[in-house]
Design an enzyme around this catalytic site. Structure first.
Site, mmCIF file in Angstrom:
data_model
loop_
_atom_site.group_PDB
_atom_site.id
_atom_site.type_symbol
_atom_site.label_atom_id
_atom_site.label_comp_id
_atom_site.label_asym_id
_atom_site.label_seq_id
_atom_site.Cartn_x
_atom_site.Cartn_y
_atom_site.Cartn_z
ATOM 1 N N GLN A 170 0.838 -1.198 0.000
ATOM 2 C CA GLN A 170 0.000 0.000 0.000
ATOM 3 C C GLN A 170 0.874 1.250 0.000
ATOM 4 O O GLN A 170 0.581 2.217 -0.699
ATOM 5 C CB GLN A 170 -0.932 -0.013 1.212
ATOM 6 C CG GLN A 170 -1.967 -1.127 1.115
ATOM 7 C CD GLN A 170 -2.858 -1.240 2.327
ATOM 8 O OE1 GLN A 170 -2.632 -0.583 3.342
ATOM 9 N NE2 GLN A 170 -3.877 -2.078 2.235
ATOM 10 N N ASP A 319 -1.732 -11.716 5.095
ATOM 11 C CA ASP A 319 -3.183 -11.747 5.313
ATOM 12 C C ASP A 319 -3.674 -13.151 5.686
ATOM 13 O O ASP A 319 -4.824 -13.311 6.118
ATOM 14 C CB ASP A 319 -3.924 -11.272 4.063
ATOM 15 C CG ASP A 319 -3.692 -9.783 3.794
ATOM 16 O OD1 ASP A 319 -3.298 -9.058 4.727
ATOM 17 O OD2 ASP A 319 -3.902 -9.346 2.653
ATOM 18 N N LYS A 346 -3.263 -4.312 11.030
ATOM 19 C CA LYS A 346 -4.328 -4.759 10.120
ATOM 20 C C LYS A 346 -5.699 -4.334 10.661
ATOM 21 O O LYS A 346 -5.777 -3.527 11.562
ATOM 22 C CB LYS A 346 -4.234 -6.276 9.921
ATOM 23 C CG LYS A 346 -2.923 -6.712 9.256
ATOM 24 C CD LYS A 346 -2.755 -6.113 7.870
ATOM 25 C CE LYS A 346 -1.406 -6.454 7.267
ATOM 26 N NZ LYS A 346 -1.143 -5.708 6.035
HETATM 27 C C1 S3P Z 1 -2.759 -4.755 0.237
HETATM 28 C C2 S3P Z 1 -1.552 -4.799 0.858
HETATM 29 C C3 S3P Z 1 -1.352 -5.415 2.189
HETATM 30 C C4 S3P Z 1 -2.517 -6.318 2.562
HETATM 31 C C5 S3P Z 1 -3.842 -5.702 2.298
HETATM 32 C C6 S3P Z 1 -3.977 -5.354 0.829
HETATM 33 C C7 S3P Z 1 -2.851 -4.101 -1.094
HETATM 34 O O1 S3P Z 1 -1.263 -4.393 3.167
HETATM 35 O O2 S3P Z 1 -2.424 -6.695 3.920
HETATM 36 O O3 S3P Z 1 -4.874 -6.615 2.650
HETATM 37 O O4 S3P Z 1 -3.869 -4.276 -1.792
HETATM 38 O O5 S3P Z 1 -1.893 -3.417 -1.473
HETATM 39 P P1 S3P Z 1 0.129 -3.630 3.483
HETATM 40 O O6 S3P Z 1 0.479 -2.800 2.312
HETATM 41 O O7 S3P Z 1 -0.183 -2.801 4.695
HETATM 42 O O8 S3P Z 1 1.123 -4.705 3.760
#
Ligand code: S3P
Length: 434
Positions: A170, A319, A346
């Site tokens: 993200q 996840d 999370k």
């Molecule tokens: C996601 C990245 C992950 C994941 C989330 C979705 C994404 O989070 O846990 O469910 O779509 O880029 P982080 O970027 O915080 O690791």
């Protein structure tokens, strides 16, 4: 708040088409919204998170048609988003809030406020606010920008460099999207090993984005035809399929197939761990759909042994830790999960919520600073558990119920709507065939 009761199933059988990938569904809407032209997205995930993304882009003037899992996005181009007339509600979705903050921070003349539900408003946002400010973006939020609501005053940015200290896709995506409408090359290095759907999809839309070693380089398009609209079929979500993989592996009389599941290496750490624990896994019909690998995965009843889950594999299964913890509890021997402090950031603090629920099911499990230690017990006692509004917990406890002694009561069961609206239908279907 809804409560579901689930008891052990005598047999698990079936072939399931799991819903579309959540991360890819978000990106397909976002990137096509700022693309030139019309795109059709099929096997889209109509879960609450992705519907939040659609609502936000509609609020910025993008015409989006959605009928169940088919979505048509009429792109407005990189400079075509309209300033929203109200706050943007991202619901429970961190991906919506963090990727959109990055995108909007780079759009000249944009002003937007992004918020969400109580869970999202308690999650850390400095991880995006600091790098975006470092690129010259004007952002603010509660606690000096640590928490949503986040306000964004967009401006054309000049690119630059950012070294990721946490393996967050993200954050990586937010920075890349901020640079997309800028006028300078952006490089991102460090922990770029989170999921790479942004890089793959933007490249598929004609954007000059490359990964070499541990550096991603994005050069903003100079020609207004980019990014071009990209129609695609979203692969099945490996994070949803993982519930069925574990259900089959821990159940004494099971064989389940998940069809058309995304096999992107940045996403399937759970499959690797299950294999290492002794799960009987068959991957077949491997093919490429769009820019992503896809396959059918069959898992049958297995004798699992404990393992160590730590280091480089963590981002590829972050996840899936709640459901892998259920597998570990049903295994023989100890499982150690480490290097996973990100669990605390999370939808809930998943170290605390997972440990508490497994303890309630009679498992000896101990929280550590960056994970947990689980003593495999080979059986579980059904009890009262709570999703705490976290979709992945509701589903993990439902899978635990399929092998537990007694009747499991899962409070807050409606949380599954976030990523797997038909979960209760599917669990009934595979158990009924027993
Ligand atoms: C996601 C990245 C992950 C994941 C989330 C979705 C994404 O989070 O846990 O469910 O779509 O880029 P982080 O970027 O915080 O690791």
């Amino acid at each position: 708040m809804a409560t579901r009761q689930i008891s052990a199933a005598p047999r698990l059988r079936g072939a399931l088409s799991v819903p579309g990938d959540k991360s890819i569904s978000h990106r397909a809407v976002m990137f096509n919204a700022i693309a030139e032209g019309k795109a059709e997205i099929t096997h889209f995930l109509p879960g609450a998170d992705c519907l939040s993304t659609i609502a936000c882009f509609r609020a910025m003037g993008v015409q989006i048609e959605q009928h169940a899992d088919r979505v048509v996005v009429h792109g407005v181009g990189l400079r075509g988003l309209r300033e929203p007339s109200d706050v943007l509600d991202c619901g429970n979705s961190g991906t919506t809030l963090r990727l959109m903050t990055g995108l909007l921070a780079g759009i000249d003349g944009m002003y937007a406020v992004l918020t969400g539900d109580a869970s999202l408003r308690s999650r850390p946002q400095r991880r995006i606010v600091d790098p975006l400010r470092g690129l010259g973006a004007t952002l603010d939020g509660r606690h000096q920008g640590a928490l949503a609501p986040i306000s964004v005053r967009g401006a054309r940015l000049h690119g630059g460099h950012y070294a990721l200290s946490i393996a967050s896709a993200q954050v990586k995506s937010a920075v890349l999207l901020a640079a997309l409408s800028g006028d300078g090359v952006m490089t991102v290095s460090g922990r770029i090993d989170g999921r790479d759907h942004t890089e793959r999809m933007l490249a598929g839309m004609g954007i000059d984005i490359q990964t070499r070693g541990n550096v991603v380089t994005l050069t903003p398009p100079v020609h207004p035809v980019f990014p071009y609209a990209l129609s695609l079929r979203v692969p099945g979500d490996p994070s949803s399929a993982a519930f069925w993989w574990v259900a089959a592996a821990i159940h004494p009389n099971a064989e389940l197939t998940t069809m058309g599941v995304g096999m992107n290496p940045t996403r399937i750490g759970a499959l690797e761990v299950l294999r290492a624990m002794g799960a009987r896994v068959t991957v077949s019909n491997l093919r490429t759909e769009g820019s992503e690998p896809v396959a059918d995965v069959t898992v049958a009843s297995s004798s699992l042994t404990g393992t160590t889950i730590k280091g480089a594999i963590i981002p590829a299964l972050i996840d899936e830790i709640p459901i892998l913890a259920v597998a570990a509890a049903m295994a023989t021997g100890q499982t150690v999960i480490a290097d996973a402090a990100e669990l605390k950031a999370k939808e809930t603090d998943r170290i605390q919520t997972v440990v508490e629920a497994l303890q309630a099911m009679g498992v000896r499990v101990e929280a550590t600073a960056d994970g947990m230690i689980i003593e495999g017990r080979g059986h579980l006692d059904a009890t009262q558990v709570d999703s705490h509004g976290d979709h992945r917990l509701a589903m993990a406890w439902a899978v635990a119920a399929l092998v537990a002694r007694g009747e499991m009561h899962i409070a807050g069961s409606e949380a599954v709507d976030v990523s797997y609206p038909d979960f209760w239908r599917d669990i009934a279907a595979i158990a009924e065939q027993g």
